[in-house]
Write a protein that holds these residues in place. Structure first.
Motif, PDB file in Angstrom:
ATOM      1  N   ARG A  95       0.811  -1.127  -0.348  1.00 14.90           N
ATOM      2  CA  ARG A  95      -0.017   0.045   0.012  1.00 14.90           C
ATOM      3  C   ARG A  95       0.835   1.091  -0.160  1.00 14.90           C
ATOM      4  N   ASP A  97       1.631   4.280   1.302  1.00 14.96           N
ATOM      5  CA  ASP A  97       1.216   5.411   2.316  1.00 14.96           C
ATOM      6  C   ASP A  97       2.070   6.487   2.534  1.00 14.96           C
ATOM      7  N   ASP A  99       1.977   8.981   4.307  1.00 20.37           N
ATOM      8  CA  ASP A  99       2.400   9.552   5.576  1.00 20.37           C
ATOM      9  C   ASP A  99       3.449   8.651   6.220  1.00 20.37           C
ATOM     10  N   THR A 104       7.193   2.914   3.129  1.00 18.93           N
ATOM     11  CA  THR A 104       6.621   2.385   1.937  1.00 18.93           C
ATOM     12  C   THR A 104       7.899   2.227   0.920  1.00 18.93           C
TER      13      THR A 104
END
Length: 250
Positions: A95, A97, A99, A104
């Motif tokens: 995924r 991400d 943030d 990631t």
């Protein structure tokens, strides 16, 4: 034990420090024969030892996000973008991400990635995902400049330091550079944060059974102007590649 059986470059062509050559941007990120095993080890380290392998200064978030976008633009073969996720060659879906960009990135590619930003007269390490360090600890070097980062390395003298800083200043977007090193190790583990550099030099002189080689790349992010230092780790058994036996250079 996670071992490759070959290298994508000729270690007999080792060059004096800093040993830099031009790189085709299409060849920046690689997938090799131990991709699945290395990615599983990266996941384990980021889950169990996150504080040791991930760091990001809040001020470096723009550079980290630009780096994430750049990696997504240069994903190597076998990676498939699926909306807000990427499916890797080993079938794992990551995924995206934004943030948590460094984690990631650590899940997307085999390379460790370090962000160097110019603060004053030098480039400083402001962010990294460093799952496979070779004789250094991320938090010993985090937010420190180039000279301090390389302080334990004997060949890295003042002349080399000036040349490397000029190199960092001169890197242009779209024109990445690369180099490699090769050292002998007794321990094939990918996470090697605790070993002192002087210990590795002793190993290099001994009959250590494993060669560890870093494929290091440098590229400039066009918007934030940060320099990205990427590291792809190879570990090979001396016995399986006998022509490497006489080699070893920082």
């Amino acid at each position: 034990m996670i071992l490759q059986t070959s290298l994508p470059y000729d270690v007999h062509a080792l060059r004096p420090l800093p040993g830099i050559a031009p790189l085709d941007p299409a060849d920046w990120l690689l997938v090799d024969e131990v991709h699945a095993a290395q990615m599983a080890e990266r996941e384990r380290l980021m889950t169990e030892r996150r504080e040791e392998v991930i760091a990001l200064d809040p001020g470096a978030m723009p550079a980290a996000l630009e780096l994430l976008d750049t990696v997504l633009e240069h994903l190597p073969p076998g990676h498939v973008r699926e909306g807000d996720a990427v499916r890797r060659p080993d079938g794992v879906s990551v995924r995206l991400d934004r943030d948590d960009p460094m984690a990631t990135l650590g899940r997307l590619v085999q390379e460790d990635l370090c962000i160097m930003e110019r603060h004053g007269e030098e480039h400083v390490l402001t962010g990294a995902v460093l799952c496979f360090p070779s004789a250094w600890r991320l938090h010993d070097k985090f937010m420190r400049p180039l000279v301090a980062i390389h302080a334990p390395v004997a060949p890295y003298d003042e002349n080399i330091a000036r040349r490397v800083q000029r190199l960092f200043d001169g890197i242009q977007p779209g024109r990445p550079l690369w180099r490699f090193n090769a050292l002998w190790y007794h321990d094939p583990a990918l996470f090697q944060a605790s070993k002192a550099f002087k210990e590795l030099r002793k190993e290099r002189e001994a009959e250590a059974p494993f060669m560890r080689s870093e494929r290091q790349c440098l590229l400039r992010l066009p918007k934030t102007r940060a320099v990205v230092f990427s590291i792809h780790i190879y570990v090979l058994a001396r016995a399986s590649v006998p022509e490497l036996a006489a080699l070893g250079q920082d």
